[in-house]
Design an enzyme around this catalytic site. Structure first.
Site, PDB file in Angstrom:
ATOM      1  N   ARG A 260      -6.200  38.477  -5.606  1.00  0.00           N
ATOM      2  CA  ARG A 260      -6.560  37.451  -4.614  1.00  0.00           C
ATOM      3  C   ARG A 260      -6.162  37.818  -3.193  1.00  0.00           C
ATOM      4  O   ARG A 260      -6.748  37.320  -2.241  1.00  0.00           O
ATOM      5  CB  ARG A 260      -5.893  36.122  -4.980  1.00  0.00           C
TER       6      ARG A 260
ATOM      7  N   CYS B 238       5.704  32.151  -9.701  1.00  0.00           N
ATOM      8  CA  CYS B 238       5.720  33.459 -10.379  1.00  0.00           C
ATOM      9  C   CYS B 238       6.820  33.478 -11.430  1.00  0.00           C
ATOM     10  O   CYS B 238       6.586  33.857 -12.573  1.00  0.00           O
ATOM     11  CB  CYS B 238       5.922  34.584  -9.369  1.00  0.00           C
TER      12      CYS B 238
ATOM     13  N   HIS C  41       3.744  44.871 -10.838  1.00  0.00           N
ATOM     14  CA  HIS C  41       2.842  45.613  -9.951  1.00  0.00           C
ATOM     15  C   HIS C  41       3.495  46.034  -8.639  1.00  0.00           C
ATOM     16  O   HIS C  41       4.449  45.418  -8.175  1.00  0.00           O
ATOM     17  CB  HIS C  41       1.573  44.789  -9.655  1.00  0.00           C
TER      18      HIS C  41
ATOM     19  N   ALA D  73       2.101  40.605   0.859  1.00  0.00           N
ATOM     20  CA  ALA D  73       0.684  40.257   0.701  1.00  0.00           C
ATOM     21  C   ALA D  73       0.582  38.751   0.449  1.00  0.00           C
ATOM     22  O   ALA D  73       1.285  38.205  -0.398  1.00  0.00           O
ATOM     23  CB  ALA D  73       0.074  41.021  -0.460  1.00  0.00           C
TER      24      ALA D  73
END
Length: 330
Positions: free
Chosen positions: A21, A199, A262, A329
């Site tokens: 996203r 998260c 990631h 990000a």
């Protein structure tokens, strides 16, 4: 922090490129785990400087159920500024109330989980159900007439804000062998009301009464290894130390599970530099004497979940390599 560096190596060697996203690609692997013995030290990253004060400020904001980025800033953490005021999806969200609003994130779910009960008055035990719910703190907030929708019977709607974390501490004190001492932040009914869905979604406490130790498992659905993991490790370990202090147990094992692990493309240089650095020994987390120690006082004071300040947490013997920075990000 060799475990952390091993995970970074694993992602570099076995990860695949994924879109997401944010528009910034990630190198990702499914499923990862790190386990730390907190008696051997605090899991602070040493191959760069940990933003310890910011991590603690964020944790305390969660403990206070804050839903405003300004509160986190006042506590020394600016991590919510961008998601509050620069996340385009959130800026267009009808649930965003004002500048700095971040919605029903983490702490709101931890400390004020919105629980509802809908009791059908036509059912035989409805009166007993309502009495039981009210005895456990639910309040009646409405009466729904189903006949208007072509159905028989009316329903009573009850509501309660559940302090999940406080319930965990209460259960540690009253039933330490319980295997259901957990809290979580994933609420499908409120996902659209958050600047960023959680998260780190599930925390579970496990008590060893024989050794007077307390451990914690943390499950993270999606983890930014470059920026997020060091923060989450610091916050999780600090929370376990605090809970141990308030309930009289020594913090021991901190197990950290990841769903999607990631590395963002714009974090690669930072992490490669860390792999070239030799990690230092783990520091020690020191809690202020201001925070009552149940093992010493014998007095249970869970209200300190809200009373702790950033200055109540410090690191002893923290040696680290020079600071490295990278953009988050959003």
């Amino acid at each position: 922090m060799q475990q952390y560096l091993n995970l970074v190596k694993d992602i570099f060697e076995n990860g695949t490129w994924q879109d997401n996203r944010t528009g910034v690609r990630t190198l990702s692997i499914p499923g990862a785990m790190m386990k730390f013995d907190l008696q051997q030290g605090y899991p602070a990253i040493t191959t760069k400087k940990l933003a310890f004060k910011s991590a603690i400020g964020e944790l305390i904001g969660f403990l206070r159920a804050s839903h405003d980025a300004s509160t986190f800033r006042d506590l020394g953490s600016k991590v919510w500024d961008k998601n509050a005021n620069e996340n385009l999806q959130w800026l267009d969200n009808p649930y965003r109330l004002q500048e700095d609003d971040i919605g029903a994130v983490y702490g709101v779910q931890w400390r004020k989980w919105p629980a509802y009960k809908l009791i059908d008055l036509s059912m035989k035990k409805s009166i007993d159900q309502i009495a039981d719910a009210k005895a456990r703190g639910y309040q009646q907030i409405g009466l729904i007439n189903h006949t208007q929708a072509g159905e028989k019977g009316d329903c009573v709607l009850l509501y309660k804000a559940i302090d999940q974390l406080r319930q965990c501490l209460d259960t540690i004190m009253s039933d330490p062998s319980n295997r259901r001492i957990l809290f979580h932040g994933w609420n499908w009914a409120q996902i659209e009301e958050m600047a960023l869905p959680p998260c780190h979604v599930l925390y579970q406490f496990l008590v060893n009464q024989t050794n007077k130790e307390i451990s914690m498992c943390l499950y993270i659905r999606s983890n930014d290894i470059g920026l997020g993991a060091p923060f989450n490790l610091a916050e999780g370990a600090s929370l376990l130390h605090l809970v141990g202090r308030l309930t009289g147990y020594t913090p021991r094992w901190f197990t950290y599970f990841i769903g999607d692990a990631h590395i963002y493309e714009n974090h690669i240089d930072m992490l490669q530099e860390q792999l070239n650095r030799e990690p230092y020994s783990a520091p020690k987390l020191v809690l202020s004497d201001r925070i009552p120690d149940y093992s010493v006082t014998g007095k249970y004071e869970p209200e300190w979940l809200e009373k702790v300040e950033p200055s109540d947490f410090s690191l002893e013997g923290y040696c680290h390599h020079p600071q490295l920075t990278a953009s988050m990000a959003v």
